[in-house]
Design an enzyme around this catalytic site. Structure first.
Site, PDB file in Angstrom:
ATOM      1  N   ASP A   2       0.829  -1.203   0.000  1.00 52.43           N
ATOM      2  CA  ASP A   2       0.000   0.000   0.000  1.00 52.43           C
ATOM      3  C   ASP A   2       0.863   1.253   0.000  1.00 52.43           C
ATOM      4  OD1 ASP A   2      -2.392   1.327  -0.055  1.00 52.43           O
ATOM      5  OD2 ASP A   2      -2.832   1.052   2.079  1.00 52.43           O
ATOM      6  N   ASN A  50     -10.489  -3.735  -5.533  1.00 53.38           N
ATOM      7  CA  ASN A  50      -9.773  -2.719  -6.316  1.00 53.38           C
ATOM      8  C   ASN A  50     -10.435  -2.408  -7.667  1.00 53.38           C
ATOM      9  OD1 ASN A  50      -6.490  -3.635  -5.069  1.00 53.38           O
ATOM     10  ND2 ASN A  50      -7.723  -1.866  -4.533  1.00 53.38           N
TER      11      ASN A  50
HETATM   12  C1  IPE Z   1      -0.954   0.213  -4.129  1.00 49.78           C
HETATM   13  O1  IPE Z   1      -1.120   1.378  -3.415  1.00 49.78           O
HETATM   14  C2  IPE Z   1      -2.132  -0.731  -4.099  1.00 49.78           C
HETATM   15  C3  IPE Z   1      -2.475  -1.329  -5.421  1.00 49.78           C
HETATM   16  C4  IPE Z   1      -1.604  -1.570  -6.350  1.00 49.78           C
HETATM   17  C5  IPE Z   1      -3.871  -1.694  -5.691  1.00 49.78           C
HETATM   18  P1  IPE Z   1      -2.368   2.369  -3.498  1.00 49.78           P
HETATM   19  O2  IPE Z   1      -2.701   2.622  -4.931  1.00 49.78           O
HETATM   20  O3  IPE Z   1      -3.464   1.858  -2.652  1.00 49.78           O
HETATM   21  O4  IPE Z   1      -1.749   3.677  -2.868  1.00 49.78           O
HETATM   22  P2  IPE Z   1      -2.476   4.758  -1.949  1.00 49.78           P
HETATM   23  O5  IPE Z   1      -3.125   4.025  -0.815  1.00 49.78           O
HETATM   24  O6  IPE Z   1      -3.448   5.481  -2.798  1.00 49.78           O
HETATM   25  O7  IPE Z   1      -1.353   5.637  -1.483  1.00 49.78           O
HETATM   26 MG    MG Z   2      -4.146   2.212  -0.726  1.00 50.48          MG
END
Ligand code: IPE
Ligand code: MG
Length: 240
Positions: A2, A50
């Site tokens: 994340d 997602n």
């Molecule tokens: C990576 O981080 C997660 C995925 C690849 C789905 P995020 O895209 O959730 O990053 P933040 O939480 O917006 O910073």
């Molecule tokens: Mg995230």
């Protein structure tokens, strides 16, 4: 994994730049784990939830996934790494499913380390599909007992665990979540029952070998009792 988006917006970059950088972090962590003798590394790349993201971001993530497979599978194979992708893969487009299938077949015999990518994965989905498979397997082996005649009390935890998507792997010793949030977010719900949890504010693109070592050092401080008392553990150690 994340924090890709926040890593990027903090640098006045588009979120996609964060995902690109996130892929580089994956490569670094895979290498670092291999060097440190980690046998199973499991990465939560894309959750069932997602899909709710903007369509352009979802499609970019898919393209990044394909590009990474194209680029990295040969190298992983050369390094003895087995690649597995688990989740509800039917929702991905045919080309990606084909690439996943090829990558898994190519690396199936490798034993140095198993890298699992959880894609369109959800812990609840996993438990549900395992229940369905377990019940179906029983019905198939004992048709006269199928349906209402089935003795549901005879099902065991071990039997269910055999049908989980990651039945080939032991339960995780250490769970790491980057990006400051302190939740499981529907990751390996069943298997995390006794895992040590580690949370860090570091965004995933900044999570490198040094950060991994901090997480491992924290893990090494933990006492894993599995429900027992500290005193029992001391006795156990003496006995072994
Ligand atoms: C990576 O981080 C997660 C995925 C690849 C789905 P995020 O895209 O959730 O990053 P933040 O939480 O917006 O910073
Ligand atoms: Mg995230």
């Amino acid at each position: 994994m994340d924090g890709n988006g926040r890593w990027a917006t903090g640098r006045f970059l588009p979120r996609v730049a964060g995902h690109g950088k996130g892929v580089e972090a994956v490569r670094e962590i895979v290498e670092a784990c291999a060097v440190r003798g980690v046998e199973y590394l499991t990465l939560f790349a894309f959750s069932s939830e997602n899909w709710r993201r903007p369509a352009e971001e979802v499609s970019l993530l898919m393209r990044l996934f394909m590009a990474a497979l194209e680029r990295e599978v040969g190298k992983m194979h050369a390094n003895g790494i087995r690649l597995k992708v688990v989740g509800d893969l039917g929702r991905f487009d045919d080309k990606l499913q084909q690439m996943i299938d090829n990558a898994e077949r190519k690396t199936a015999g490798n034993t140095a380390m198993t890298v699992t990518i959880c894609a369109n994965y959800g812990g609840r989905w996993d438990v549900m599909q395992a229940v369905q498979k377990m019940v179906a397997a029983r019905a198939a082996s004992n048709p006269q007992q199928a349906g209402a005649g089935q003795d549901v009390t005879a099902f065991t935890e071990e039997e269910l665990a055999q049908h989980l998507a990651m039945a080939y792997a032991p339960e995780p010793d250490l769970f790491i979540r980057t990006g400051g949030e302190q939740r499981i977010s529907n990751f390996l719900l069943w298997q995390l029952a006794y895992s040590e949890l580690y949370f860090t504010d570091t965004y995933w693109p900044d999570f490198g070998a040094a950060e991994l070592d901090k997480a491992i050092a924290s893990y090494q401080q933990r006492e894993r009792r599995f429900g027992r008392t500290s005193e029992q553990l001391v006795e156990q150690k003496k006995a072994s």
